[in-house]
Write a protein that holds these residues in place. Structure first.
Motif, mmCIF file in Angstrom:
data_model
loop_
_atom_site.group_PDB
_atom_site.id
_atom_site.type_symbol
_atom_site.label_atom_id
_atom_site.label_comp_id
_atom_site.label_asym_id
_atom_site.label_seq_id
_atom_site.Cartn_x
_atom_site.Cartn_y
_atom_site.Cartn_z
ATOM 1 N N LYS A 1 0.834 -1.204 0.000
ATOM 2 C CA LYS A 1 0.000 0.000 0.000
ATOM 3 C C LYS A 1 0.865 1.249 0.000
ATOM 4 O O LYS A 1 0.584 2.230 -0.700
ATOM 5 N N PHE A 2 1.935 1.233 0.818
ATOM 6 C CA PHE A 2 2.864 2.364 0.808
ATOM 7 C C PHE A 2 3.541 2.493 -0.554
ATOM 8 O O PHE A 2 3.722 3.597 -1.067
ATOM 9 N N LEU A 3 3.933 1.378 -1.142
ATOM 10 C CA LEU A 3 4.591 1.420 -2.456
ATOM 11 C C LEU A 3 3.655 1.994 -3.509
ATOM 12 O O LEU A 3 4.073 2.778 -4.383
ATOM 13 N N MET B 1 11.807 3.098 -2.007
ATOM 14 C CA MET B 1 12.439 2.017 -1.267
ATOM 15 C C MET B 1 13.909 2.306 -1.005
ATOM 16 O O MET B 1 14.643 2.758 -1.880
ATOM 17 N N VAL B 2 14.343 2.028 0.225
ATOM 18 C CA VAL B 2 15.738 2.128 0.643
ATOM 19 C C VAL B 2 16.366 0.741 0.691
ATOM 20 O O VAL B 2 17.449 0.508 0.173
ATOM 21 N N SER B 3 15.683 -0.204 1.354
ATOM 22 C CA SER B 3 16.233 -1.547 1.540
ATOM 23 C C SER B 3 16.415 -2.261 0.205
ATOM 24 O O SER B 3 15.664 -2.035 -0.751
ATOM 25 N N ARG B 4 17.404 -3.125 0.168
ATOM 26 C CA ARG B 4 17.659 -3.945 -1.011
ATOM 27 C C ARG B 4 16.983 -5.300 -0.840
ATOM 28 O O ARG B 4 16.937 -5.848 0.257
ATOM 29 N N ASN B 5 16.481 -5.830 -1.950
ATOM 30 C CA ASN B 5 15.832 -7.143 -1.934
ATOM 31 C C ASN B 5 14.718 -7.202 -0.899
ATOM 32 O O ASN B 5 14.536 -8.219 -0.217
ATOM 33 N N ALA B 6 14.002 -6.108 -0.767
ATOM 34 C CA ALA B 6 12.956 -6.024 0.251
ATOM 35 C C ALA B 6 11.687 -6.754 -0.198
ATOM 36 O O ALA B 6 11.394 -6.829 -1.385
#
Length: 344
Positions: free
Chosen positions: A137-139, A145-150
């Protein structure tokens, strides 16, 4: 981030070293009057934009919205310059209030991208169940996005993690939980801060809250943690404090090192601007803290039925103690109960 010992980590990774400490509830202590965390303060560039971003992803109830003189709320040394009226929105979530403040309500302030390593408040954490995760929902609303492979699975214990930035560049963390202990669709669990000295900050909050951290941890050579913060070779030391309705989380980035803040934070900087604790007796709590060497910034402020004192923690973060003297009961945290964190 809420973590557990990683017993299934790959052989090339070093499992985190976690020390679970006894959990003390404040009601067992006679001299502390802190009821819990009343609100997380967030300085925003546009209140309408912020509400539109969050309310589509999480339970987000607007309690009040108003304009007020900045001097009614803050002492002059707490801001980078003088302001007239600021716009405020008080938002209720299932576990804690969020207080949005726009210091330039008639003009849009540029975003501010604080590094993951800080210093100071860096993120709040939203938990949601795997059956209805908040992250997509946030996406959909434009989370950067900051994290990798999230989302990142740290150790196979039923929680995945992801860092991202909202439209103001401010980090939010998403934890998706296999076995949630709440019935809400999403809830805020903690505010996270990056500290230059985890031991110093743990000592301070032990005095401030009245009991010690419920967990300490160390992480290094842990690729999944690298992916969460998007920094290779990260080494961390941490401390978590649990209050009745909320948690405080502190990370000392050892590699790369958390910068040392030379001056206290200013509340008009875009991002998280304070943690406000609700107390039963603000004057008595001020006196208790003074005996411990924690002094307030200026005299009490009286605003919208709340008696308010401010102070700084050792990293220059703004903290506040607040007593409801005539405000509606709906603005207090009395019915915001959390889960015993030792079971999480």
């Amino acid at each position: 981030m809420q973590t557990a010992p990683n017993k299934s980590a790959a052989t090339e990774a070093s499992p985190p070293r976690i020390v679970q400490t006894p959990f003390f509830r404040p009601e067992t202590l006679g001299d502390t009057r802190i009821k819990g965390v009343r609100f997380i303060g967030k300085t925003v560039s546009d209140i309408d934009q912020t509400i539109a971003f969050y309310e589509q992803a999480v339970p987000f109830e607007l309690i009040s919205r108003y304009r007020v003189s900045a001097s009614e709320i803050y002492h002059p040394e707490m801001t980078s310059k003088q302001y007239g009226n600021v716009e405020v929105a008080l938002i209720r979530t299932p576990t804690v209030f969020v207080k949005l403040v726009d210091f330039n309500p008639d003009a849009k302030t540029p975003a501010y991208v604080k590094p993951v390593i800080g210093p100071g408040y860096t993120h709040v954490c939203f938990q949601s169940p795997v059956t209805d995760p908040a992250l997509p929902k946030f996406l959909e609303k434009g989370l950067d996005m900051v994290s990798r492979n999230a989302p990142v699975d740290l150790g196979g214990y039923g929680v995945t993690y992801a860092y991202g930035r909202d439209p103001d560049g401010t980090i939010i963390e998403n934890e998706t939980v296999d076995k949630p202990r709440r019935q809400d669709s999403a809830w805020i669990t903690h505010i996270g801060g990056a500290t230059s000295d985890a031991d110093r900050i743990a000592d301070f909050y032990t005095k401030f809250i009245g009991y010690g951290p419920r967990r300490r941890g160390e992480y290094s050579n842990f690729p999944n943690m690298d992916n969460i913060v998007a920094i290779d070779g990260v080494a961390l030391r941490s401390a978590w404090f649990a209050l009745r309705n909320f948690e405080l989380e502190f990370w000392e980035f050892v590699q790369p090192a958390t910068p040392v803040r030379e001056e206290p934070a200013k509340v008009d900087q875009i991002g998280y601007n304070m943690t406000a604790f609700e107390v039963t007796d603000a004057d008595a709590e001020r006196d208790r803290l003074a005996k411990l060497g924690i002094t307030m910034v200026g005299p009490a402020k009286l605003s919208k039925g709340w008696k308010i004192y401010y102070a700084y923690d050792p990293d220059g973060n703004v903290i506040s103690i607040q007593e409801n003297v005539s405000a509606p009961k709906s603005e207090s945290i009395d019915d915001m109960m959390w889960i015993d964190p030792t079971t999480h």
